[in-house]
Structure formats: structure tokens, C-alpha cells
Write an enzyme that holds these catalytic residues in place. Sequence first.
Site, PDB file in Angstrom:
ATOM      1  N   HIS A 140       0.828  -1.204   0.000  1.00 10.05           N
ATOM      2  CA  HIS A 140       0.000   0.000   0.000  1.00 10.05           C
ATOM      3  C   HIS A 140       0.867   1.260   0.000  1.00 10.05           C
ATOM      4  CE1 HIS A 140      -3.640   2.369   1.094  1.00 10.05           C
ATOM      5  NE2 HIS A 140      -2.746   3.126   1.712  1.00 10.05           N
ATOM      6  N   GLU A 141       1.787   1.363   0.939  1.00 13.81           N
ATOM      7  CA  GLU A 141       2.583   2.589   1.057  1.00 13.81           C
ATOM      8  C   GLU A 141       3.510   2.787  -0.142  1.00 13.81           C
ATOM      9  OE1 GLU A 141       1.582   4.798   2.988  1.00 13.81           O
ATOM     10  OE2 GLU A 141       0.423   3.567   4.378  1.00 13.81           O
ATOM     11  N   HIS A 168       1.686   4.350  -3.034  1.00 15.13           N
ATOM     12  CA  HIS A 168       1.555   5.810  -3.017  1.00 15.13           C
ATOM     13  C   HIS A 168       2.781   6.479  -3.625  1.00 15.13           C
ATOM     14  CE1 HIS A 168      -2.220   6.000  -0.965  1.00 15.13           C
ATOM     15  NE2 HIS A 168      -1.770   5.570   0.208  1.00 15.13           N
ATOM     16  N   HIS A 189      -5.687   6.384  -2.968  1.00  7.87           N
ATOM     17  CA  HIS A 189      -6.565   5.376  -2.377  1.00  7.87           C
ATOM     18  C   HIS A 189      -7.586   4.917  -3.405  1.00  7.87           C
ATOM     19  CE1 HIS A 189      -5.463   6.824   1.880  1.00  7.87           C
ATOM     20  NE2 HIS A 189      -4.783   5.741   1.565  1.00  7.87           N
ATOM     21  N   CYS A 190      -7.860   3.624  -3.399  1.00  6.74           N
ATOM     22  CA  CYS A 190      -8.729   2.991  -4.381  1.00  6.74           C
ATOM     23  C   CYS A 190     -10.105   2.726  -3.759  1.00  6.74           C
ATOM     24  CB  CYS A 190      -8.085   1.675  -4.831  1.00  6.74           C
ATOM     25  SG  CYS A 190      -9.009   0.785  -6.095  1.00  6.74           S
ATOM     26  N   CYS A 225      -8.722  -4.099  -3.045  1.00  8.34           N
ATOM     27  CA  CYS A 225      -7.414  -3.669  -3.559  1.00  8.34           C
ATOM     28  C   CYS A 225      -6.498  -3.268  -2.405  1.00  8.34           C
ATOM     29  CB  CYS A 225      -7.612  -2.478  -4.499  1.00  8.34           C
ATOM     30  SG  CYS A 225      -6.079  -1.800  -5.173  1.00  8.34           S
ATOM     31  N   CYS A 232      -5.770  -4.002  -7.647  1.00  6.14           N
ATOM     32  CA  CYS A 232      -6.860  -4.266  -8.583  1.00  6.14           C
ATOM     33  C   CYS A 232      -6.381  -3.945 -10.004  1.00  6.14           C
ATOM     34  CB  CYS A 232      -8.079  -3.416  -8.224  1.00  6.14           C
ATOM     35  SG  CYS A 232      -7.876  -1.649  -8.531  1.00  6.14           S
ATOM     36  N   CYS A 257      -5.507  -0.178 -10.659  1.00  7.72           N
ATOM     37  CA  CYS A 257      -4.252   0.261 -10.029  1.00  7.72           C
ATOM     38  C   CYS A 257      -3.048  -0.371 -10.745  1.00  7.72           C
ATOM     39  CB  CYS A 257      -4.254  -0.062  -8.548  1.00  7.72           C
ATOM     40  SG  CYS A 257      -5.401   0.987  -7.589  1.00  7.72           S
TER      41      CYS A 257
END
Length: 173
Positions: free
Chosen positions: A130-131, A134, A140-141, A146, A165, A168
Site C-alpha cells: 500500500h505505502e 503511493h 486510495h482505491c 485492492c 486491482c 491500479c
Amino acid sequence: MRVDIVPIGDVSASVKREASTGLRSIYDCDVTLATEQPLPDGAYDSSRGQYRASDLIDIATRVGTGEKAIAITPNDLYYRRRNYVFGLAYLDGRGCVVSTYRLQTSSDGGFSERSSTEVFSDRVRKEVVHELGHTLGLEHCDNNRCAMSFSPTVQEVDRKEQTLCGSCQRSVF
């Protein structure tokens, strides 16, 4: 792309391994491990009992020599007025940070039959994916499965997947 993991504080070997595995499996990147860094005294807010997440990103970007750097710490983090954060990254930035402090709960609330060790490892992988996402320009999705979905609680982290996903993935690859 090369990503440097920068441990800040006493980060276990298993956390470093899970972070590396998560990053390599999703981003197909080379991952290196930097020398463990001490927690910065100036980043600690004694009234909150937490460290400023942004200060740890600064350490990661200063120490890491790869295209991206991700700090990992077992200590509790906050950012601005938020009570806590699992991690922080600047959109399209070079560095980010993940805290394992609040990812270490005893179970996933009955979401699965996995052991607490498996649940914790899964959370670490999801949060580093996640990080780092970015830093690669992903916001953010809206897809709650995701890895880029906003997850302010561990229950929401547990519901999402470690993968990106299709939307992304197309944005990054």
C-alpha cells in the site's frame, strides 16, 4: 526498480522478510536491506507516546540509495491530527514508512482460521504494498479488496487483498 527497506528500531527478521516478499511479489522489484537505524529522539512526542511518521520517512530517504525507500518500525506512529497511522507515504515521493505496532493484534476477528502469526505477516505485506503504491503515484482505491484501499482499522486491512486491482495495476505497470 530497487527498493531499500530501512529498519528503524528493533525490527524482527520475520518482518523484514515479509516486507521484502510482499514488495517483490507485487512490484517485481529488487529489494535490499539497509543497516538498522536508531529511533530519532526528536521525532518522539512524549504527550502522545508516539513518533512522527514524517520524520521516519526522512530517515528512509536519507539512508536508502535505491529509487524508493521504505522505513519499517515496530513503534507507534502518528501524522498531524490522526490518532495513529499504519503507514505514511507522499504521493510520487521517494520514501514511505510502515509501523507494525498496531498490526499486531491477536487475530483477525474471526475473518479466517489463520494463526495470529499468519494474520500479522499478511498485514505487513499488505501495508508495504500500500505505502509503496503511493510513492508510485497511486491514490486510495474505491475497490475495498485492492491493496490501495484506505484501511484505517486492522479489520479493513484484513478484508483487503495483498494485490492491486486491475485499475491500479494499469496505472503502475
